[in-house]
Design a protein around this motif. Structure first.
Motif, PDB file in Angstrom:
ATOM      1  N   UNK A 115      14.912 -14.766  17.137  1.00  0.00           N
ATOM      2  CA  UNK A 115      15.414 -14.144  18.366  1.00  0.00           C
ATOM      3  C   UNK A 115      14.280 -13.473  19.124  1.00  0.00           C
ATOM      4  N   UNK A 116      14.462 -13.385  20.442  1.00  0.00           N
ATOM      5  CA  UNK A 116      13.443 -12.778  21.282  1.00  0.00           C
ATOM      6  C   UNK A 116      13.804 -12.898  22.749  1.00  0.00           C
ATOM      7  N   UNK A 117      12.776 -13.055  23.593  1.00  0.00           N
ATOM      8  CA  UNK A 117      12.985 -13.154  25.030  1.00  0.00           C
ATOM      9  C   UNK A 117      12.752 -14.576  25.564  1.00  0.00           C
ATOM     10  N   UNK A 118      11.900 -15.339  24.861  1.00  0.00           N
ATOM     11  CA  UNK A 118      11.540 -16.672  25.371  1.00  0.00           C
ATOM     12  C   UNK A 118      11.496 -17.703  24.258  1.00  0.00           C
ATOM     13  N   UNK A 119      12.355 -17.558  23.262  1.00  0.00           N
ATOM     14  CA  UNK A 119      12.316 -18.472  22.120  1.00  0.00           C
ATOM     15  C   UNK A 119      12.746 -19.881  22.550  1.00  0.00           C
ATOM     16  N   UNK A 120      13.879 -19.976  23.216  1.00  0.00           N
ATOM     17  CA  UNK A 120      14.384 -21.273  23.623  1.00  0.00           C
ATOM     18  C   UNK A 120      13.599 -21.918  24.746  1.00  0.00           C
ATOM     19  N   UNK A 121      12.921 -21.113  25.552  1.00  0.00           N
ATOM     20  CA  UNK A 121      12.187 -21.657  26.698  1.00  0.00           C
ATOM     21  C   UNK A 121      10.731 -21.963  26.389  1.00  0.00           C
ATOM     22  N   UNK A 122      10.104 -21.184  25.490  1.00  0.00           N
ATOM     23  CA  UNK A 122       8.668 -21.330  25.258  1.00  0.00           C
ATOM     24  C   UNK A 122       8.278 -21.534  23.790  1.00  0.00           C
ATOM     25  N   UNK A 123       8.825 -20.709  22.908  1.00  0.00           N
ATOM     26  CA  UNK A 123       8.372 -20.731  21.515  1.00  0.00           C
ATOM     27  C   UNK A 123       8.926 -21.939  20.757  1.00  0.00           C
ATOM     28  N   UNK A 124      10.245 -22.148  20.850  1.00  0.00           N
ATOM     29  CA  UNK A 124      10.899 -23.267  20.167  1.00  0.00           C
ATOM     30  C   UNK A 124      11.720 -24.083  21.169  1.00  0.00           C
ATOM     31  N   UNK A 125      11.052 -24.744  22.097  1.00  0.00           N
ATOM     32  CA  UNK A 125      11.781 -25.494  23.130  1.00  0.00           C
ATOM     33  C   UNK A 125      12.600 -26.652  22.567  1.00  0.00           C
ATOM     34  N   UNK A 129      11.896 -13.501  30.826  1.00  0.00           N
ATOM     35  CA  UNK A 129      13.206 -13.679  30.200  1.00  0.00           C
ATOM     36  C   UNK A 129      14.111 -14.480  31.133  1.00  0.00           C
ATOM     37  N   UNK A 130      14.637 -15.574  30.633  1.00  0.00           N
ATOM     38  CA  UNK A 130      15.603 -16.361  31.387  1.00  0.00           C
ATOM     39  C   UNK A 130      16.389 -17.232  30.410  1.00  0.00           C
ATOM     40  N   UNK A 131      17.522 -17.695  30.850  1.00  0.00           N
ATOM     41  CA  UNK A 131      18.343 -18.558  30.010  1.00  0.00           C
ATOM     42  C   UNK A 131      17.821 -19.988  30.088  1.00  0.00           C
ATOM     43  N   UNK A 132      17.543 -20.589  28.937  1.00  0.00           N
ATOM     44  CA  UNK A 132      17.112 -21.987  28.915  1.00  0.00           C
ATOM     45  C   UNK A 132      18.230 -22.863  29.465  1.00  0.00           C
ATOM     46  N   UNK A 133      17.870 -23.954  30.101  1.00  0.00           N
ATOM     47  CA  UNK A 133      18.859 -24.826  30.728  1.00  0.00           C
ATOM     48  C   UNK A 133      19.883 -25.355  29.727  1.00  0.00           C
ATOM     49  N   UNK A 134      19.451 -25.575  28.491  1.00  0.00           N
ATOM     50  CA  UNK A 134      20.362 -26.118  27.486  1.00  0.00           C
ATOM     51  C   UNK A 134      20.877 -25.060  26.512  1.00  0.00           C
ATOM     52  N   UNK A 135      20.744 -23.780  26.886  1.00  0.00           N
ATOM     53  CA  UNK A 135      21.247 -22.694  26.036  1.00  0.00           C
ATOM     54  C   UNK A 135      22.709 -22.399  26.360  1.00  0.00           C
ATOM     55  N   UNK A 136      23.440 -21.982  25.355  1.00  0.00           N
ATOM     56  CA  UNK A 136      24.842 -21.586  25.526  1.00  0.00           C
ATOM     57  C   UNK A 136      24.899 -20.092  25.786  1.00  0.00           C
ATOM     58  N   UNK A 137      25.543 -19.691  26.880  1.00  0.00           N
ATOM     59  CA  UNK A 137      25.670 -18.287  27.223  1.00  0.00           C
ATOM     60  C   UNK A 137      26.772 -17.630  26.396  1.00  0.00           C
TER      61      UNK A 137
END
Length: 221
Positions: free
Chosen positions: A125-135, A189-197
């Motif tokens: 967990x973090x701020x940019x895991x889905x967008x940058x760290x673990x795309x 910090x932003x929601x990745x396009x394929x992330x579930x809110x």
């Protein structure tokens, strides 16, 4: 390896939820925020200002941050010292928010995070895991809640510890950190396009955990 990325603003309950999900799946929980807080603690101890970009970059060379597990619990080591008990201080959190946008800080810590995820099933967990760290994470969650809800949770947490707190000030601090995290130049910090809110404002911890586990089952865990 199966990777689960949970992103979201400060106070959304990411760490609590991520720990529960990891335990349920017997995965390793990686608290990236704690790693950034360890770096922030180091900067504070060195008397470095969050505005001094050059000093922050130079400090990265002498700060060693690693993760160890004791009885299944993550412990964060800063230059071989277990600093886990100090990482939840407000001053450390504020410094972490300010310094985490520094390119050298991020490069150093992201490398360790990606190495962990490459060899283990992890919940990170973090701020940019889905967008940058673990795309390429198989499951991505954007966990949030209203600023007031997050402030109230923090207020009650401090109150239960017997500490005096100002709810209005906590909410103001959260709004300020949200702005910093969402507008920083590097990996905002932003929601990745394929992330579930997942908005937890009106959800219990158990309900949030089950929602995420249900999504994991759909993805083949």
């Amino acid at each position: 390896m199966f990777n689960i990325a949970i992103d979201g603003p400060a106070g959304a309950g990411k760490s609590t939820i991520a720990r529960r999900v990891a335990k349920a799946l017997s995965y390793i929980y990686v608290d990236t925020g704690a790693m950034y807080r360890a770096m922030a603690l180091y900067l504070i101890r060195q008397g470095i200002s969050p505005q001094d970009e050059r000093a922050i970059q130079e400090a990265c060379a002498s700060a060693r941050i690693s993760i160890a597990y004791v009885d299944g619990e993550q412990q964060v080591l800063l230059n071989d010292e277990n600093v886990t008990p100090y990482l939840r201080q407000e001053a450390v959190g504020n410094m972490a928010s300010a310094s985490s946008g520094n390119r050298k800080v991020r490069e150093k810590l992201v490398e360790l995070q990606q190495q962990l995820a490459a060899r283990e099933n992890v919940v990170m967990d973090g701020r940019d895991i889905g967008t940058q760290v673990l795309p390429e994470a198989q499951v991505k969650i954007y966990l949030t809640a209203s600023a007031h809800t997050r402030a109230r949770r923090r207020f009650l947490e401090l109150e239960q510890k017997g500490l005096t707190a100002d709810l209005k000030q906590i909410e103001e601090d959260i709004n300020q950190r949200d702005y910093q995290d969402m507008h920083r130049e590097i990996s905002p910090l932003r929601q990745a396009e394929d992330a579930v809110l997942v908005d937890s404002s009106d959800m219990t911890i158990d309900e949030v955990v089950e929602a995420i586990l249900s999504l994991c089952r759909e993805r083949g865990v």
